[in-house]
Design a protein around this motif. Structure first.
Motif, PDB file in Angstrom:
ATOM      1  N   LYS A   1       0.827  -1.209   0.000  1.00 41.38           N
ATOM      2  CA  LYS A   1       0.000   0.000   0.000  1.00 41.38           C
ATOM      3  C   LYS A   1       0.863   1.262   0.000  1.00 41.38           C
ATOM      4  N   HIS A   2       2.109   1.128   0.447  1.00 42.60           N
ATOM      5  CA  HIS A   2       3.024   2.274   0.505  1.00 42.60           C
ATOM      6  C   HIS A   2       4.200   2.105  -0.461  1.00 42.60           C
ATOM      7  N   GLY A   3       4.071   1.147  -1.385  1.00 42.06           N
ATOM      8  CA  GLY A   3       5.108   0.950  -2.396  1.00 42.06           C
ATOM      9  C   GLY A   3       6.345   0.233  -1.897  1.00 42.06           C
ATOM     10  N   ALA A   4       6.245  -0.458  -0.761  1.00 40.31           N
ATOM     11  CA  ALA A   4       7.392  -1.170  -0.196  1.00 40.31           C
ATOM     12  C   ALA A   4       7.193  -2.680  -0.333  1.00 40.31           C
ATOM     13  N   ARG A   5       8.257  -3.424  -0.079  1.00 36.19           N
ATOM     14  CA  ARG A   5       8.207  -4.883  -0.094  1.00 36.19           C
ATOM     15  C   ARG A   5       8.743  -5.431   1.226  1.00 36.19           C
ATOM     16  N   VAL A   6       8.324  -6.648   1.565  1.00 35.07           N
ATOM     17  CA  VAL A   6       8.847  -7.302   2.765  1.00 35.07           C
ATOM     18  C   VAL A   6       9.778  -8.437   2.351  1.00 35.07           C
TER      19      VAL A   6
ATOM     20  N   THR B   1      16.868   1.513   0.232  1.00 36.66           N
ATOM     21  CA  THR B   1      16.732   1.650   1.681  1.00 36.66           C
ATOM     22  C   THR B   1      15.948   0.467   2.239  1.00 36.66           C
ATOM     23  N   GLU B   2      16.479  -0.085   3.320  1.00 38.40           N
ATOM     24  CA  GLU B   2      15.841  -1.240   3.954  1.00 38.40           C
ATOM     25  C   GLU B   2      15.767  -1.013   5.463  1.00 38.40           C
ATOM     26  N   ALA B   3      14.598  -1.178   6.021  1.00 37.94           N
ATOM     27  CA  ALA B   3      14.399  -1.055   7.466  1.00 37.94           C
ATOM     28  C   ALA B   3      14.426  -2.436   8.096  1.00 37.94           C
ATOM     29  N   SER B   4      15.070  -2.546   9.259  1.00 38.24           N
ATOM     30  CA  SER B   4      15.111  -3.825   9.965  1.00 38.24           C
ATOM     31  C   SER B   4      15.216  -3.579  11.458  1.00 38.24           C
ATOM     32  N   GLY B   5      15.042  -4.670  12.216  1.00 42.63           N
ATOM     33  CA  GLY B   5      15.219  -4.584  13.655  1.00 42.63           C
ATOM     34  C   GLY B   5      13.917  -4.649  14.431  1.00 42.63           C
ATOM     35  N   GLY B   6      13.497  -5.863  14.781  1.00 39.50           N
ATOM     36  CA  GLY B   6      12.325  -6.034  15.633  1.00 39.50           C
ATOM     37  C   GLY B   6      11.001  -5.682  15.007  1.00 39.50           C
ATOM     38  N   ILE B   7      10.929  -5.672  13.686  1.00 39.41           N
ATOM     39  CA  ILE B   7       9.663  -5.322  13.019  1.00 39.41           C
ATOM     40  C   ILE B   7       8.748  -6.546  13.005  1.00 39.41           C
ATOM     41  N   ARG B   8       7.565  -6.403  13.541  1.00 37.10           N
ATOM     42  CA  ARG B   8       6.559  -7.462  13.540  1.00 37.10           C
ATOM     43  C   ARG B   8       5.515  -7.160  12.453  1.00 37.10           C
ATOM     44  N   PRO B   9       4.771  -8.172  12.032  1.00 40.46           N
ATOM     45  CA  PRO B   9       3.799  -7.950  10.947  1.00 40.46           C
ATOM     46  C   PRO B   9       2.835  -6.799  11.192  1.00 40.46           C
TER      47      PRO B   9
ATOM     48  N   TYR C   1       5.810   1.336   9.345  1.00 43.53           N
ATOM     49  CA  TYR C   1       7.196   1.421   8.878  1.00 43.53           C
ATOM     50  C   TYR C   1       7.251   1.663   7.369  1.00 43.53           C
ATOM     51  N   ALA C   2       6.374   1.007   6.621  1.00 38.75           N
ATOM     52  CA  ALA C   2       6.368   1.181   5.167  1.00 38.75           C
ATOM     53  C   ALA C   2       5.982   2.594   4.777  1.00 38.75           C
ATOM     54  N   ALA C   3       5.144   3.243   5.593  1.00 40.07           N
ATOM     55  CA  ALA C   3       4.713   4.610   5.306  1.00 40.07           C
ATOM     56  C   ALA C   3       5.859   5.616   5.368  1.00 40.07           C
ATOM     57  N   SER C   4       6.992   5.202   5.921  1.00 44.31           N
ATOM     58  CA  SER C   4       8.160   6.085   5.987  1.00 44.31           C
ATOM     59  C   SER C   4       8.784   6.314   4.612  1.00 44.31           C
ATOM     60  N   GLY C   5       8.456   5.443   3.654  1.00 45.37           N
ATOM     61  CA  GLY C   5       9.012   5.591   2.315  1.00 45.37           C
ATOM     62  C   GLY C   5      10.164   4.653   1.999  1.00 45.37           C
ATOM     63  N   VAL C   6      10.523   3.739   2.934  1.00 47.11           N
ATOM     64  CA  VAL C   6      11.610   2.801   2.659  1.00 47.11           C
ATOM     65  C   VAL C   6      11.210   1.855   1.537  1.00 47.11           C
ATOM     66  N   ASP C   7      12.224   1.325   0.869  1.00 41.66           N
ATOM     67  CA  ASP C   7      11.973   0.392  -0.226  1.00 41.66           C
ATOM     68  C   ASP C   7      11.637  -1.005   0.276  1.00 41.66           C
TER      69      ASP C   7
END
Length: 285
Positions: free
Chosen positions: A129-134, A242-250, A256-262
């Motif tokens: 929904k925010h253009g990111a992938r998991v 850009t990739e976000a990590s660290g304790g992210i739960r579903p 987190y995706a709304a921040s704009g990270v890829d």
């Protein structure tokens, strides 16, 4: 439906054989051999108890094939299907003893992989929904990495590294051991083949500012909340992934995706996803 291809049976045949041998031991399925007539036939429906996304059908089929070539499996809902509670996804028929012998290994794998695919599907939808992938990580069950990462793809996620030889990912301990971020970047420069991607982990905006002066492919933004991530994404301005990590739960993916990270990497997908309850309903002749 997400585009994926099951791995070759050559990838997981040894795993299935090991699992079957673990269950059979030296003496075989004593209960079935004693209690069930050799001529008995079984018809079983593979039924999903709650709603979810199915993964692991090719592995289940191969498990039954290894137990007995006389077992047939009819797939009613293809791999990657989203199914309703109580839905039958396959029918297994054959000698009752053989079906019972393969039942537990086949179900264990299907339940594990379907659980991963189900959770991944929800997380991937929130990210999209925010253009990111998991993405998943290397936090997988020993021996099951190829299949668990495959289940992530069935769920619509993507795979991070399969192993330590699959790209360069410099983390905080590498930076400390090398003597700092600039030092580790100096060591990497000129020592990596042109086909090898380089990703660097940073845990502060100050580190990110240093990194942006160097040519790397991706940055891992570790343990940053959504507000800090927004600032980091703005600083990168599309110059690297850009990739976000660290304790992210579903349940945190959307914020987190709304921040704009890829990308968002979730070890949770493979180390904590609950198995999907699947059972075999038997009838005999």
């Amino acid at each position: 439906m997400f585009d994926f291809s099951p791995p070759s049976p050559l990838v997981y045949q040894d795993l299935l054989k090991t699992a079957l041998l673990e269950d059979l031991g030296m003496a075989g399925d004593l209960t079935s051999e004693v209690a069930v007539p050799a001529t008995a036939r079984a018809r079983t429906e593979v039924r999903v108890r709650p709603a979810g996304r199915i993964a692991g059908l090719p592995m289940a089929v191969e498990t039954f094939r290894l137990v007995s070539p006389e077992i047939s499996v009819e797939i009613l809902r293809p791999e990657g299907s989203d199914v309703a509670p109580g839905e039958v996804v396959a029918v297994v028929e054959g000698p009752a003893r053989a079906v019972m012998t393969g039942e537990r290994v086949a179900l264990n794998l299907m339940q594990r992989l379907s659980g991963i695919a189900t959770v991944t599907a929800r997380a991937a939808a929130d990210a999209a929904k925010h253009g990111a992938r998991v993405a998943c990580t290397r936090k997988t069950t020993p021996g099951l990495r190829a299949l668990e990462k495959y289940a992530v793809k069935v769920g619509g996620g993507v795979n991070h590294r399969f192993g330590l030889d699959d790209g360069i990912l410099v983390k905080d301990n590498h930076i400390a051991a090398a003597g700092g971020l600039d030092a580790v970047l100096d060591r990497i420069q000129g020592r990596v083949g042109h086909m090898v991607k380089v990703q660097i982990e940073v845990d502060s905006l100050d580190q990110l500012e240093v990194l942006l002066k160097r040519p790397v492919d991706a940055v891992l933004l570790d343990n940053m909340g959504p507000d800090v991530l927004r600032k980091a994404v703005a600083m990168v301005a599309g110059r690297m992934i850009t990739e976000a990590s660290g304790g992210i739960r579903p349940e945190m993916v959307a914020d987190y995706a709304a921040s704009g990270v890829d990308m968002l990497s979730l070890g949770w997908l493979t180390h904590s996803a609950p198995s999907l309850d699947i059972g075999l309903d038997f009838s005999f002749s």
